[in-house]
Design a protein around this motif. Structure first.
Motif, short mmCIF file in Angstrom:
data_model
loop_
_atom_site.label_atom_id
_atom_site.label_comp_id
_atom_site.label_asym_id
_atom_site.label_seq_id
_atom_site.Cartn_x
_atom_site.Cartn_y
_atom_site.Cartn_z
N LYS A 79 1.98 1.89 -3.51
CA LYS A 79 0.89 2.36 -4.38
C LYS A 79 0.47 3.79 -4.05
O LYS A 79 0.03 4.53 -4.94
N SER A 80 0.60 4.20 -2.81
CA SER A 80 0.11 5.52 -2.40
C SER A 80 1.15 6.62 -2.62
O SER A 80 0.81 7.80 -2.57
N GLU A 97 0.83 -1.20 0.00
CA GLU A 97 0.00 0.00 0.00
C GLU A 97 0.87 1.25 0.00
O GLU A 97 0.53 2.27 -0.63
#
Length: 401
Positions: free
Chosen positions: A224-225, A221
Protein backbone atom coordinates in the motif's frame (compact mmCIF):
# COMPACT_ATOMS: atom_id res chain seq x y z
CA UNK A 1 -26.11 5.86 -11.09
CA UNK A 2 -27.02 3.22 -8.50
CA UNK A 3 -24.19 1.30 -6.83
CA UNK A 4 -25.72 -2.01 -7.95
CA UNK A 5 -25.42 -0.95 -11.58
CA UNK A 6 -21.78 0.05 -11.09
CA UNK A 7 -21.07 -3.35 -9.53
CA UNK A 8 -22.65 -5.03 -12.56
CA UNK A 9 -20.37 -3.07 -14.88
CA UNK A 10 -17.33 -3.98 -12.78
CA UNK A 11 -18.23 -7.66 -12.94
CA UNK A 12 -18.89 -7.52 -16.66
CA UNK A 13 -15.48 -6.03 -17.45
CA UNK A 14 -13.46 -7.60 -14.65
CA UNK A 15 -12.67 -4.31 -12.91
CA UNK A 16 -11.38 -4.73 -9.35
CA UNK A 17 -11.58 -1.96 -6.75
CA UNK A 18 -13.82 0.23 -4.64
CA UNK A 19 -11.95 3.54 -4.76
CA UNK A 20 -14.38 6.46 -5.03
CA UNK A 21 -12.50 8.10 -7.95
CA UNK A 22 -12.57 4.81 -9.87
CA UNK A 23 -16.28 4.37 -9.24
CA UNK A 24 -16.90 7.96 -10.33
CA UNK A 25 -15.04 7.30 -13.60
CA UNK A 26 -17.14 4.18 -14.26
CA UNK A 27 -20.33 6.09 -13.48
CA UNK A 28 -19.38 8.91 -15.86
CA UNK A 29 -18.57 6.43 -18.64
CA UNK A 30 -21.93 4.68 -18.33
CA UNK A 31 -23.89 7.95 -18.19
CA UNK A 32 -22.18 9.47 -21.23
CA UNK A 33 -22.55 6.22 -23.20
CA UNK A 34 -26.21 7.06 -23.82
CA UNK A 35 -25.16 10.11 -25.86
CA UNK A 36 -22.90 10.49 -28.88
CA UNK A 37 -20.57 12.94 -27.16
CA UNK A 38 -16.82 12.54 -27.64
CA UNK A 39 -15.02 11.29 -24.54
CA UNK A 40 -11.39 11.86 -23.53
CA UNK A 41 -10.01 9.33 -21.05
CA UNK A 42 -6.92 10.47 -19.20
CA UNK A 43 -4.63 8.75 -16.73
CA UNK A 44 -1.13 7.42 -16.32
CA UNK A 45 0.17 4.46 -18.27
CA UNK A 46 -0.98 1.14 -16.82
CA UNK A 47 -4.09 2.32 -14.94
CA UNK A 48 -6.57 0.44 -17.15
CA UNK A 49 -7.87 3.17 -19.46
CA UNK A 50 -8.64 0.55 -22.14
CA UNK A 51 -11.70 -0.70 -20.22
CA UNK A 52 -13.60 2.57 -20.43
CA UNK A 53 -14.18 2.85 -24.19
CA UNK A 54 -15.54 -0.71 -24.07
CA UNK A 55 -17.89 0.30 -21.25
CA UNK A 56 -19.06 3.27 -23.32
CA UNK A 57 -19.58 1.23 -26.50
CA UNK A 58 -21.38 -1.64 -24.75
CA UNK A 59 -23.79 0.71 -22.98
CA UNK A 60 -24.52 2.87 -26.05
CA UNK A 61 -27.04 2.65 -28.86
CA UNK A 62 -24.11 1.63 -31.08
CA UNK A 63 -23.39 -1.58 -29.17
CA UNK A 64 -24.38 -3.72 -32.17
CA UNK A 65 -22.07 -1.73 -34.45
CA UNK A 66 -18.36 -2.34 -34.96
CA UNK A 67 -15.80 -1.40 -32.35
CA UNK A 68 -12.18 -0.65 -33.29
CA UNK A 69 -9.33 0.07 -30.88
CA UNK A 70 -6.45 1.88 -32.59
CA UNK A 71 -3.11 2.51 -30.88
CA UNK A 72 -2.02 5.78 -32.50
CA UNK A 73 1.46 5.54 -30.99
CA UNK A 74 2.14 2.13 -32.57
CA UNK A 75 1.47 3.18 -36.19
CA UNK A 76 4.34 4.81 -38.12
CA UNK A 77 3.75 8.44 -39.01
CA UNK A 78 3.95 7.73 -42.74
CA UNK A 79 1.07 5.24 -42.72
CA UNK A 80 -1.26 6.45 -39.98
CA UNK A 81 -3.45 8.54 -42.33
CA UNK A 82 -3.94 5.49 -44.55
CA UNK A 83 -4.78 3.31 -41.53
CA UNK A 84 -7.37 5.74 -40.21
CA UNK A 85 -8.89 7.14 -43.40
CA UNK A 86 -7.91 4.65 -46.11
CA UNK A 87 -6.24 5.28 -49.46
CA UNK A 88 -6.92 4.92 -53.16
CA UNK A 89 -4.92 2.82 -55.58
CA UNK A 90 -1.68 4.55 -56.55
CA UNK A 91 -1.78 7.02 -53.67
CA UNK A 92 1.80 6.02 -52.80
CA UNK A 93 4.37 3.47 -53.89
CA UNK A 94 2.93 0.44 -52.10
CA UNK A 95 -0.73 1.32 -52.70
CA UNK A 96 -1.38 -1.43 -55.25
CA UNK A 97 -5.08 -1.44 -54.40
CA UNK A 98 -7.54 0.78 -52.60
CA UNK A 99 -8.07 0.35 -48.88
CA UNK A 100 -10.80 1.29 -46.45
CA UNK A 101 -9.63 2.93 -43.24
CA UNK A 102 -10.98 2.53 -39.72
CA UNK A 103 -13.33 5.51 -40.05
CA UNK A 104 -14.99 3.90 -43.05
CA UNK A 105 -15.13 0.41 -41.53
CA UNK A 106 -16.52 1.67 -38.21
CA UNK A 107 -19.44 3.56 -39.74
CA UNK A 108 -22.29 3.25 -37.25
CA UNK A 109 -19.98 2.04 -34.50
CA UNK A 110 -17.24 3.27 -32.19
CA UNK A 111 -13.54 4.02 -32.64
CA UNK A 112 -11.20 4.09 -29.66
CA UNK A 113 -8.08 6.16 -30.39
CA UNK A 114 -5.51 5.19 -27.78
CA UNK A 115 -2.44 7.43 -27.30
CA UNK A 116 -4.18 10.17 -29.26
CA UNK A 117 -1.50 12.60 -28.07
CA UNK A 118 0.95 10.83 -30.42
CA UNK A 119 -0.94 11.82 -33.58
CA UNK A 120 1.02 13.94 -36.10
CA UNK A 121 -0.28 17.47 -36.64
CA UNK A 122 -1.47 16.68 -40.18
CA UNK A 123 -3.53 13.75 -38.91
CA UNK A 124 -4.95 15.92 -36.15
CA UNK A 125 -6.35 18.25 -38.83
CA UNK A 126 -8.06 15.31 -40.58
CA UNK A 127 -9.49 14.08 -37.27
CA UNK A 128 -10.84 17.53 -36.46
CA UNK A 129 -12.77 17.54 -39.73
CA UNK A 130 -14.36 14.17 -38.86
CA UNK A 131 -15.41 15.50 -35.47
CA UNK A 132 -16.87 18.69 -36.92
CA UNK A 133 -18.95 17.29 -39.78
CA UNK A 134 -18.25 13.56 -40.17
CA UNK A 135 -16.28 14.11 -43.38
CA UNK A 136 -12.93 12.71 -44.49
CA UNK A 137 -10.96 11.96 -47.65
CA UNK A 138 -8.89 8.91 -48.36
CA UNK A 139 -5.19 9.44 -48.94
CA UNK A 140 -4.67 10.31 -52.61
CA UNK A 141 -8.34 11.10 -53.21
CA UNK A 142 -10.23 14.37 -53.59
CA UNK A 143 -13.62 12.77 -52.99
CA UNK A 144 -15.28 13.68 -49.70
CA UNK A 145 -16.74 10.71 -47.83
CA UNK A 146 -19.05 10.64 -44.83
CA UNK A 147 -18.94 8.52 -41.71
CA UNK A 148 -21.03 8.24 -38.57
CA UNK A 149 -18.77 7.10 -35.74
CA UNK A 150 -18.51 7.62 -32.00
CA UNK A 151 -14.97 8.67 -31.06
CA UNK A 152 -13.46 7.83 -27.68
CA UNK A 153 -9.85 8.85 -27.04
CA UNK A 154 -7.28 8.13 -24.36
CA UNK A 155 -3.89 9.60 -23.52
CA UNK A 156 -1.30 9.76 -20.76
CA UNK A 157 0.17 12.90 -22.36
CA UNK A 158 -0.49 16.27 -20.75
CA UNK A 159 -2.41 17.72 -23.70
CA UNK A 160 -2.59 21.34 -22.45
CA UNK A 161 1.20 21.28 -22.18
CA UNK A 162 1.48 19.67 -25.61
CA UNK A 163 -0.66 22.52 -26.96
CA UNK A 164 1.67 25.08 -25.36
CA UNK A 165 4.63 23.33 -27.01
CA UNK A 166 2.97 23.29 -30.43
CA UNK A 167 2.54 19.50 -30.54
CA UNK A 168 -1.26 19.34 -30.29
CA UNK A 169 -4.04 21.45 -31.77
CA UNK A 170 -6.02 23.46 -29.25
CA UNK A 171 -9.25 23.29 -31.27
CA UNK A 172 -8.96 19.51 -31.48
CA UNK A 173 -8.37 19.25 -27.74
CA UNK A 174 -11.62 21.04 -26.94
CA UNK A 175 -13.48 18.83 -29.44
CA UNK A 176 -12.09 15.67 -27.84
CA UNK A 177 -12.51 16.82 -24.26
CA UNK A 178 -16.29 17.22 -24.41
CA UNK A 179 -16.63 14.78 -21.51
CA UNK A 180 -13.43 14.02 -19.55
CA UNK A 181 -12.98 10.74 -17.67
CA UNK A 182 -9.95 10.54 -15.42
CA UNK A 183 -8.77 7.11 -14.25
CA UNK A 184 -6.90 7.41 -10.92
CA UNK A 185 -3.35 6.04 -10.45
CA UNK A 186 -2.92 2.94 -8.31
CA UNK A 187 -1.02 4.79 -5.55
CA UNK A 188 -4.17 6.84 -4.83
CA UNK A 189 -6.54 3.87 -4.62
CA UNK A 190 -5.77 2.71 -1.06
CA UNK A 191 -6.91 -0.83 -0.30
CA UNK A 192 -7.57 -1.51 -3.99
CA UNK A 193 -3.89 -2.47 -4.22
CA UNK A 194 -4.52 -5.43 -1.91
CA UNK A 195 -7.68 -6.48 -3.76
CA UNK A 196 -5.87 -6.43 -7.09
CA UNK A 197 -2.83 -8.27 -5.72
CA UNK A 198 -5.07 -10.99 -4.25
CA UNK A 199 -6.87 -11.39 -7.59
CA UNK A 200 -3.58 -11.65 -9.49
CA UNK A 201 -1.97 -14.21 -7.16
CA UNK A 202 -5.12 -16.35 -7.29
CA UNK A 203 -5.01 -16.27 -11.09
CA UNK A 204 -1.32 -17.16 -11.17
CA UNK A 205 -1.80 -19.90 -8.57
CA UNK A 206 -4.27 -21.57 -10.91
CA UNK A 207 -2.24 -20.84 -14.05
CA UNK A 208 1.06 -22.25 -12.73
CA UNK A 209 -0.45 -24.83 -10.36
CA UNK A 210 1.35 -23.47 -7.29
CA UNK A 211 0.10 -22.93 -3.70
CA UNK A 212 -1.57 -19.63 -2.94
CA UNK A 213 0.40 -16.80 -1.40
CA UNK A 214 -0.40 -15.26 1.98
CA UNK A 215 0.66 -11.77 3.00
CA UNK A 216 1.46 -10.79 6.57
CA UNK A 217 0.37 -7.36 7.80
CA UNK A 218 3.74 -5.74 7.13
CA UNK A 219 3.72 -7.06 3.56
CA UNK A 220 0.26 -5.59 2.99
CA UNK A 221 1.47 -2.23 4.29
CA UNK A 222 4.51 -2.41 1.98
CA UNK A 223 2.23 -2.91 -1.01
CA UNK A 224 0.00 0.00 0.00
CA UNK A 225 2.85 2.42 0.73
CA UNK A 226 4.72 1.85 -2.55
CA UNK A 227 4.19 4.48 -5.27
CA UNK A 228 3.61 2.00 -8.16
CA UNK A 229 4.89 4.16 -11.05
CA UNK A 230 3.87 1.37 -13.45
CA UNK A 231 0.41 1.16 -11.86
CA UNK A 232 -1.69 -2.02 -12.30
CA UNK A 233 0.61 -3.38 -14.99
CA UNK A 234 3.56 -3.25 -12.60
CA UNK A 235 1.56 -4.75 -9.72
CA UNK A 236 0.51 -7.69 -11.89
CA UNK A 237 4.11 -8.26 -12.95
CA UNK A 238 5.29 -8.29 -9.33
CA UNK A 239 2.49 -10.69 -8.32
CA UNK A 240 3.48 -13.07 -11.11
CA UNK A 241 7.17 -13.02 -10.17
CA UNK A 242 6.48 -13.70 -6.51
CA UNK A 243 3.99 -16.46 -7.35
CA UNK A 244 6.57 -18.29 -9.43
CA UNK A 245 9.82 -17.68 -7.54
CA UNK A 246 9.02 -17.75 -3.82
CA UNK A 247 9.17 -21.19 -2.18
CA UNK A 248 7.87 -19.89 1.15
CA UNK A 249 4.25 -18.96 0.46
CA UNK A 250 4.02 -16.77 3.58
CA UNK A 251 5.14 -13.41 2.18
CA UNK A 252 6.78 -10.78 4.38
CA UNK A 253 7.51 -7.10 3.78
CA UNK A 254 11.17 -7.89 3.07
CA UNK A 255 10.14 -10.29 0.32
CA UNK A 256 7.84 -7.68 -1.23
CA UNK A 257 10.53 -5.00 -1.14
CA UNK A 258 12.95 -7.39 -2.84
CA UNK A 259 10.76 -7.27 -5.95
CA UNK A 260 10.43 -3.47 -5.98
CA UNK A 261 13.04 -0.98 -7.22
CA UNK A 262 15.10 0.33 -4.30
CA UNK A 263 14.83 3.92 -5.50
CA UNK A 264 11.49 4.70 -7.06
CA UNK A 265 10.98 7.74 -9.23
CA UNK A 266 7.36 8.66 -9.79
CA UNK A 267 7.96 9.54 -13.42
CA UNK A 268 4.48 10.86 -14.25
CA UNK A 269 4.95 13.49 -11.54
CA UNK A 270 8.26 14.72 -12.99
CA UNK A 271 7.89 18.06 -14.74
CA UNK A 272 7.48 17.41 -18.46
CA UNK A 273 9.54 20.49 -19.30
CA UNK A 274 12.67 19.77 -17.37
CA UNK A 275 15.25 22.39 -16.71
CA UNK A 276 13.27 25.34 -18.03
CA UNK A 277 14.39 24.77 -21.62
CA UNK A 278 10.91 24.37 -23.00
CA UNK A 279 11.52 20.73 -23.89
CA UNK A 280 8.73 18.19 -23.96
CA UNK A 281 8.79 14.41 -23.85
CA UNK A 282 6.76 11.68 -25.51
CA UNK A 283 7.27 9.06 -22.80
CA UNK A 284 8.27 8.58 -19.19
CA UNK A 285 11.45 6.86 -20.38
CA UNK A 286 12.48 10.06 -22.22
CA UNK A 287 11.97 12.07 -19.04
CA UNK A 288 14.33 9.73 -17.21
CA UNK A 289 16.93 10.01 -19.95
CA UNK A 290 16.67 13.81 -19.81
CA UNK A 291 17.20 13.81 -16.04
CA UNK A 292 20.26 11.59 -16.44
CA UNK A 293 21.70 13.72 -19.22
CA UNK A 294 21.21 16.89 -17.18
CA UNK A 295 22.90 15.16 -14.26
CA UNK A 296 25.82 14.37 -16.55
CA UNK A 297 26.07 18.02 -17.55
CA UNK A 298 26.01 19.15 -13.92
CA UNK A 299 28.71 16.65 -13.00
CA UNK A 300 30.87 17.85 -15.88
CA UNK A 301 30.51 21.43 -14.65
CA UNK A 302 31.39 20.34 -11.13
CA UNK A 303 34.48 18.53 -12.37
CA UNK A 304 35.67 21.67 -14.14
CA UNK A 305 35.10 23.74 -11.02
CA UNK A 306 37.02 21.28 -8.87
CA UNK A 307 39.93 21.27 -11.32
CA UNK A 308 39.89 25.06 -11.29
CA UNK A 309 40.13 24.98 -7.52
CA UNK A 310 43.12 22.65 -7.73
CA UNK A 311 44.89 24.77 -10.34
CA UNK A 312 44.42 28.22 -8.85
CA UNK A 313 42.85 28.27 -5.40
CA UNK A 314 44.33 25.37 -3.45
CA UNK A 315 47.60 25.97 -1.63
CA UNK A 316 49.86 22.95 -1.81
CA UNK A 317 51.54 23.95 1.42
CA UNK A 318 48.37 24.13 3.40
CA UNK A 319 48.37 21.28 5.90
CA UNK A 320 45.24 21.94 7.87
CA UNK A 321 41.87 20.88 6.59
CA UNK A 322 40.10 23.83 5.01
CA UNK A 323 36.57 23.92 3.59
CA UNK A 324 35.76 26.20 0.67
CA UNK A 325 32.67 28.45 0.76
CA UNK A 326 29.69 26.84 -0.88
CA UNK A 327 29.06 29.84 -3.13
CA UNK A 328 32.37 29.30 -4.91
CA UNK A 329 31.23 25.89 -6.11
CA UNK A 330 27.69 26.92 -7.09
CA UNK A 331 26.53 23.71 -5.38
CA UNK A 332 25.57 24.76 -1.84
CA UNK A 333 25.27 21.16 -0.59
CA UNK A 334 28.83 20.20 -1.60
CA UNK A 335 31.95 21.16 0.34
CA UNK A 336 35.40 19.81 -0.51
CA UNK A 337 38.27 19.35 1.93
CA UNK A 338 41.76 20.10 0.57
CA UNK A 339 43.33 16.69 1.30
CA UNK A 340 40.69 14.84 -0.71
CA UNK A 341 40.41 17.16 -3.71
CA UNK A 342 42.46 14.94 -6.00
CA UNK A 343 40.46 11.89 -4.92
CA UNK A 344 37.22 13.73 -5.60
CA UNK A 345 38.40 14.76 -9.06
CA UNK A 346 39.30 11.18 -9.90
CA UNK A 347 35.92 9.94 -8.68
CA UNK A 348 34.09 12.62 -10.64
CA UNK A 349 36.11 11.81 -13.77
CA UNK A 350 35.23 8.14 -13.43
CA UNK A 351 31.56 8.95 -12.87
CA UNK A 352 31.46 11.29 -15.85
CA UNK A 353 33.02 8.63 -18.05
CA UNK A 354 30.32 6.20 -16.97
CA UNK A 355 27.59 8.77 -17.48
CA UNK A 356 28.88 9.73 -20.91
CA UNK A 357 28.12 6.18 -22.04
CA UNK A 358 24.35 6.62 -21.60
CA UNK A 359 23.87 7.31 -25.30
CA UNK A 360 25.83 4.19 -26.16
CA UNK A 361 23.86 2.16 -23.61
CA UNK A 362 20.57 3.27 -25.12
CA UNK A 363 21.83 2.53 -28.63
CA UNK A 364 22.93 -0.96 -27.56
CA UNK A 365 19.58 -1.61 -25.85
CA UNK A 366 17.66 -0.62 -28.99
CA UNK A 367 19.97 -2.66 -31.25
CA UNK A 368 19.65 -5.73 -29.02
CA UNK A 369 15.85 -5.45 -28.92
CA UNK A 370 15.70 -5.19 -32.72
CA UNK A 371 17.95 -8.24 -33.06
CA UNK A 372 15.81 -10.24 -30.63
CA UNK A 373 12.72 -9.39 -32.66
CA UNK A 374 14.52 -9.95 -36.01
CA UNK A 375 14.12 -6.34 -37.04
CA UNK A 376 10.40 -6.15 -36.26
CA UNK A 377 10.06 -2.69 -34.79
CA UNK A 378 6.65 -3.16 -33.23
CA UNK A 379 7.90 -5.99 -31.03
CA UNK A 380 11.09 -4.11 -30.17
CA UNK A 381 9.15 -0.97 -29.21
CA UNK A 382 6.83 -3.00 -26.98
CA UNK A 383 9.80 -4.62 -25.23
CA UNK A 384 11.46 -1.23 -24.70
CA UNK A 385 8.15 0.24 -23.47
CA UNK A 386 8.20 3.10 -25.97
CA UNK A 387 5.96 3.96 -28.90
CA UNK A 388 6.95 2.87 -32.39
CA UNK A 389 7.25 6.51 -33.39
CA UNK A 390 9.77 7.12 -30.61
CA UNK A 391 11.68 4.00 -31.69
CA UNK A 392 11.82 5.22 -35.31
CA UNK A 393 13.22 8.56 -34.11
CA UNK A 394 15.85 6.87 -31.94
CA UNK A 395 16.90 4.64 -34.85
CA UNK A 396 17.43 7.71 -37.01
CA UNK A 397 19.29 9.57 -34.24
CA UNK A 398 21.76 6.74 -33.66
CA UNK A 399 22.04 5.68 -37.29
CA UNK A 400 21.01 2.11 -36.50
CA UNK A 401 20.66 -0.02 -39.60
Amino acid sequence: MEMNNIQMVKQQFGIIGNDSALLRAIDTAVQVAKTDLTVLITGESGVGKEFFPQIIHTNSARKHGKYFAVNCGAIPEGTIDSELFGHVKGAFTDAVSERKGYFSEADGGTIFLDEVGELPMSTQARLLRVLENGEFMRVGSSKVEKTDVRIVCATNVNLPEAIANGRFREDLYYRLNTVPVNVPPLRKRGDDVLLLFKKFVLDFSAKYNVPRLELDDAAKEALKSYSWPGNIRQLKNVAEQISILELNRKITADVIKGYLPQQTVNLPAVAKSHGGGGRSFESEREILYSVLFDMRRDITELRNQVKELMDGRVSNTQESVQYYPAHELQHPTIQLATPVVREVVEDVDNYVEETLSLDEMEKKAITAALERHRGRRRGAAKELNISERTLYRKIREYGIE
